[in-house]
Write a protein that holds these residues in place. Structure first.
Motif, PDB file in Angstrom:
ATOM      1  N   ASP A 274      23.490   3.997  -1.582  1.00 39.48           N
ATOM      2  CA  ASP A 274      22.878   2.795  -2.143  1.00 39.48           C
ATOM      3  C   ASP A 274      23.140   2.649  -3.640  1.00 39.48           C
ATOM      4  OD1 ASP A 274      21.477   0.411  -2.250  1.00 39.48           O
ATOM      5  OD2 ASP A 274      19.496   1.344  -2.170  1.00 39.48           O
TER       6      ASP A 274
ATOM      7  N   THR B 156      24.836   0.495   4.308  1.00 40.55           N
ATOM      8  CA  THR B 156      24.237  -0.297   5.384  1.00 40.55           C
ATOM      9  C   THR B 156      22.736  -0.067   5.416  1.00 40.55           C
ATOM     10  OG1 THR B 156      24.605   1.439   7.016  1.00 40.55           O
ATOM     11  CG2 THR B 156      26.321  -0.247   6.817  1.00 40.55           C
ATOM     12  N   SER B 157      22.053  -1.078   5.897  1.00 37.93           N
ATOM     13  CA  SER B 157      20.606  -1.000   6.024  1.00 37.93           C
ATOM     14  C   SER B 157      20.199  -1.571   7.373  1.00 37.93           C
ATOM     15  CB  SER B 157      19.945  -1.789   4.886  1.00 37.93           C
ATOM     16  OG  SER B 157      18.549  -1.734   5.005  1.00 37.93           O
ATOM     17  N   ASN B 158      19.065  -1.155   7.859  1.00 39.59           N
ATOM     18  CA  ASN B 158      18.559  -1.577   9.164  1.00 39.59           C
ATOM     19  C   ASN B 158      17.791  -2.894   9.051  1.00 39.59           C
ATOM     20  OD1 ASN B 158      18.699  -0.802  11.792  1.00 39.59           O
ATOM     21  ND2 ASN B 158      16.934   0.563  11.714  1.00 39.59           N
ATOM     22  N   LYS B 159      18.378  -3.881   8.371  1.00 35.76           N
ATOM     23  CA  LYS B 159      17.648  -5.108   8.090  1.00 35.76           C
ATOM     24  C   LYS B 159      18.230  -6.353   8.760  1.00 35.76           C
ATOM     25  CE  LYS B 159      15.750  -3.456   3.800  1.00 35.76           C
ATOM     26  NZ  LYS B 159      15.634  -3.592   2.387  1.00 35.76           N
TER      27      LYS B 159
ATOM     28  N   ASP C 236      19.023  -8.830  15.086  1.00 36.67           N
ATOM     29  CA  ASP C 236      19.804  -9.316  16.215  1.00 36.67           C
ATOM     30  C   ASP C 236      18.802 -10.083  17.077  1.00 36.67           C
ATOM     31  OD1 ASP C 236      21.068  -9.723  18.662  1.00 36.67           O
ATOM     32  OD2 ASP C 236      22.072  -7.768  18.630  1.00 36.67           O
TER      33      ASP C 236
ATOM     34  N   VAL D 120      16.146  -6.841  18.147  1.00 36.82           N
ATOM     35  CA  VAL D 120      16.088  -5.582  17.399  1.00 36.82           C
ATOM     36  C   VAL D 120      16.798  -5.737  16.058  1.00 36.82           C
ATOM     37  CG1 VAL D 120      15.993  -4.126  19.469  1.00 36.82           C
ATOM     38  CG2 VAL D 120      18.202  -4.689  18.461  1.00 36.82           C
ATOM     39  N   TYR D 121      16.469  -4.837  15.156  1.00 39.10           N
ATOM     40  CA  TYR D 121      17.176  -4.786  13.883  1.00 39.10           C
ATOM     41  C   TYR D 121      18.367  -3.845  14.022  1.00 39.10           C
ATOM     42  CZ  TYR D 121      13.472  -7.337  11.567  1.00 39.10           C
ATOM     43  OH  TYR D 121      12.595  -8.309  11.189  1.00 39.10           O
ATOM     44  N   ARG D 122      19.464  -4.217  13.393  1.00 42.16           N
ATOM     45  CA  ARG D 122      20.695  -3.426  13.461  1.00 42.16           C
ATOM     46  C   ARG D 122      21.177  -3.082  12.051  1.00 42.16           C
ATOM     47  NH1 ARG D 122      21.838  -3.024  18.684  1.00 42.16           N
ATOM     48  NH2 ARG D 122      21.633  -4.844  20.008  1.00 42.16           N
ATOM     49  N   GLN D 123      21.961  -2.008  11.987  1.00 42.41           N
ATOM     50  CA  GLN D 123      22.586  -1.638  10.718  1.00 42.41           C
ATOM     51  C   GLN D 123      23.581  -2.720  10.316  1.00 42.41           C
ATOM     52  OE1 GLN D 123      22.018   0.795   8.653  1.00 42.41           O
ATOM     53  NE2 GLN D 123      20.916   2.306   9.840  1.00 42.41           N
ATOM     54  N   ALA D 124      23.529  -3.132   9.063  1.00 45.84           N
ATOM     55  CA  ALA D 124      24.463  -4.127   8.552  1.00 45.84           C
ATOM     56  C   ALA D 124      24.779  -3.807   7.092  1.00 45.84           C
ATOM     57  CB  ALA D 124      23.861  -5.521   8.666  1.00 45.84           C
TER      58      ALA D 124
END
Length: 131
Positions: A25, A61-64, A67, A72-76
């Motif tokens: 980060d 990437t963050s789980n924010k 989808d 659900v939240y996905r890594q992006a």
């Protein structure tokens, strides 16, 4: 009846090892402050912990990311943020339970470290220590 043994400890063998630290980060562009050949120092006790042999950059990437279809939240990837992977080479002595640098710093996979390499100071995790 008398038993004797040599109580001298066996000679320690110095082994050159590499380890990888992931600094997470960071602001994009921070990787320009570290280069191959830069010395690496521990920020807590000022130990010499090696020399940079490779610098890689990957997206942070963050789980924010939602989808919505799956709910659900996905890594992006996060815009403007990166992870910097430093491969560091250091001379070590292996004990029964640890891999220690000659300066006395213990290297363990998963360990959180605070380092300065070149002009970059950050915290990260040791991902791998070569065996």
């Amino acid at each position: 009846y008398f038993l004797s043994h040599d109580s001298a400890s066996p000679a320690k063998t110095v082994i050159s090892r590499t380890y990888t630290v992931q600094l997470t980060d960071l602001e994009e562009g921070m990787e320009q402050y570290v280069s191959v050949g830069d010395p690496v120092t521990d920020n807590v006790k000022n130990y010499d912990v090696g020399t940079v042999t490779a610098v890689e950059v990957e997206p942070y990437t963050s789980n924010k990311a939602l989808d919505e279809e799956a709910g659900v939240y996905r890594q992006a990837p996060v815009e403007g943020r990166v992870n910097v992977l430093l491969t560091i080479e250091v001379d070590t002595i292996e004990t029964e339970s640890n891999v220690d640098t000659l300066s006395g710093y213990t290297l363990r996979t998963g360990m959180v470290v605070s380092l300065t390499a070149g002009q970059l100071s950050s915290r990260g995790n040791i991902l791998e220590v070569s065996r």
